[in-house]
Scaffold this active site. Structure first.
Site, PDB file in Angstrom:
ATOM      1  N   THR A  55      -1.110   3.304  -4.882  1.00 15.37           N
ATOM      2  CA  THR A  55       0.325   3.486  -5.101  1.00 15.37           C
ATOM      3  C   THR A  55       0.611   3.976  -6.516  1.00 15.37           C
ATOM      4  OG1 THR A  55       2.467   2.431  -4.704  1.00 15.37           O
ATOM      5  CG2 THR A  55       0.804   1.110  -5.861  1.00 15.37           C
ATOM      6  N   GLY A  92       3.645  -0.062  -1.852  1.00 16.87           N
ATOM      7  CA  GLY A  92       3.302  -0.545  -3.181  1.00 16.87           C
ATOM      8  C   GLY A  92       4.492  -0.491  -4.122  1.00 16.87           C
ATOM      9  N   ILE A 147       0.839  -1.196   0.000  1.00 15.76           N
ATOM     10  CA  ILE A 147       0.000   0.000   0.000  1.00 15.76           C
ATOM     11  C   ILE A 147       0.875   1.248   0.000  1.00 15.76           C
ATOM     12  CG2 ILE A 147      -0.200  -0.053   2.531  1.00 15.76           C
ATOM     13  CD1 ILE A 147      -3.009   1.181   2.209  1.00 15.76           C
ATOM     14  N   SER A 148       0.559   2.210  -0.864  1.00 12.63           N
ATOM     15  CA  SER A 148       1.234   3.506  -0.924  1.00 12.63           C
ATOM     16  C   SER A 148       2.740   3.319  -1.100  1.00 12.63           C
ATOM     17  CB  SER A 148       0.895   4.295   0.349  1.00 12.63           C
ATOM     18  OG  SER A 148       1.265   5.644   0.225  1.00 12.63           O
ATOM     19  N   TRP A 149       3.551   3.791  -0.175  1.00 10.94           N
ATOM     20  CA  TRP A 149       5.007   3.597  -0.246  1.00 10.94           C
ATOM     21  C   TRP A 149       5.341   2.127  -0.408  1.00 10.94           C
ATOM     22  CZ3 TRP A 149       8.594   0.868   2.589  1.00 10.94           C
ATOM     23  CH2 TRP A 149       9.941   1.269   2.508  1.00 10.94           C
TER      24      TRP A 149
END
Length: 276
Positions: free
Chosen positions: A120, A98, A94-96
Site C-alpha cells: 500500500t 491499506g 492490503i492495497s486500497w
C-alpha cells in the site's frame, strides 16, 4: 448480512467465540476484492479471531446509496466492532484497504493495538505504478471477464504471482463488484493522503510489507511510509508482485505472526514494569 451504521454489509468473522490471548484482526481488503479473496489468510491465523466485510457494492454487500470516504467507512468499521463487543483490534489492510487501515488507526487510535500495511501507499502522494499496469487496473473488465484477468495477470499483479500455478485458483475466489460499488471505491480515496498526519497521529507499532516487483504499488511507496511512521518495520518480499500475500503466503504469515507476537511480548513487559 448486518445493518451497520445505516449500511447493510456482508460480514465474515472467524473464531470470535473461541478463547484467545490475542486480540482479533480487523482486515480491510483491496479495491473490488470480496471476503473470499483473503479468507485463506483468516483461516491460517488460527490463533486469532478475524473480522472482514465486503465494501458497499463489493462481493455480497448491496450497492451504496451515497458515496463514502475514509472517515465514514472507518466510523462504520468502529460501529461493527461495537456490535461484536470488541474493544481493541490489530488492524491490517492490503492495497486500497491499506489506506483505510491507516485512516482507521489514526481516527480510532484507542481501538488499534498494532497495524500491518500490505502493498500500500500514503494515498495521493504516492509513487505511481507502471502505466501499463495502472491502465488495466482501472478497467472494471478485470472483475467481469475471467479470461481478461488471466490474460493480463502478470501485467496487473507482477510476476510474483503471475508465474505461479495459483492464479486460476485466485480467480475462482473473486466475484465482480457492481459498477457503482467499483466507482465509489475509486471515488472514496480521491484526494486522500495520510502523509502529513502519519508522523504525528500514527504512533502504533506498524509492520509495512512490500513486494520488490510490484507493478501497481512500487516498493518506493513502502519506503516512503517507513520514513513517515515513527515506529515501524519494513519487510520486503523478494520477487513479490502486488499479490505477494498469496504468492509468498508462508513468508507473509511468518512475518505477521512474528511482528504481532513481539508486540504482545512488549505489552507484557510494560504491564510487568507498571506493576513493579
Amino acid at each position: 448480512m448486518e445493518e451497520i451504521g445505516g449500511r447493510t454489509l456482508r460480514i465474515a468473522t472467524w473464531r470470535l467465540d473461541e478463547q484467545s490471548d490475542h486480540p482479533p484482526v480487523l482486515f480491510f481488503n483491496g479495491i473490488g476484492a470480496n471476503i473470499e479473496a483473503v479468507a485463506p489468510l483468516a483461516q491460517t491465523l488460527t490463533e486469532r479471531g478475524f473480522i472482514m466485510f465486503d465494501m458497499p457494492g463489493v462481493g455480497e454487500s448491496p450497492d451504496p446509496v451515497v458515496p463514502y470516504n475514509p472517515f465514514t467507512i472507518s466510523w462504520t468499521a468502529s460501529k461493527l466492532l461495537d456490535k461484536l463487543g470488541i474493544d481493541q483490534v490489530d488492524v491490517m489492510g492490503i492495497s486500497w484497504g491499506g489506506g483505510i487501515a491507516q485512516h482507521f488507526a489514526m481516527q480510532h487510535a484507542n481501538r488499534t493495538r498494532r497495524l500491518v500495511l500490505i502493498a500500500t501507499s500514503a494515498g495521493m502522494l504516492m509513487m505511481p505504478g507502471s502505466p501499463k499496469a495502472l491502465t488495466k487496473m482501472a478497467n472494471p473488465r478485470r472483475y467481469v471477464d475471467a479470461d481478461y484477468m488471466i490474460k493480463n495477470f502478470e501485467t496487473l499483479y507482477g510476476e510474483g504471482l503471475g508465474k505461479t500455478s495459483g492464479k486460476k485458483g485466485h480467480m475462482s475466489l473473486l466475484k465482480p463488484p457492481s459498477p457503482r460499488g467499483y466507482m465509489y471505491q475509486l471515488i472514496c480515496m480521491l484526494g486522500w493522503t495520510s502523509a502529513p498526519a502519519l508522523p504525528f497521529l500514527l504512533q502504533k507499532p506498524t509492520l509495512i510489507m512490500m513486494g520488490d516487483e510490484d507493478a501497481i504499488v512500487p516498493l518506493a511507496n513502502g519506503k516512503f511510509l517507513s520514513m513517515l511512521i515513527p515506529n515501524n518495520e519494513l519487510v520486503v518480499m523478494k520477487g513479490g508482485g502486488h499479490l505477494f500475500l498469496l504468492s509468498h503466503k508462508e513468508e507473509c504469515v511468518k512475518s505477521i505472526r512474528g511482528f504481532l507476537a513481539t508486540a504482545e511480548h512488549d505489552d507484557e513487559d510494560e504491564d510487568t514494569a507498571e506493576a513493579a
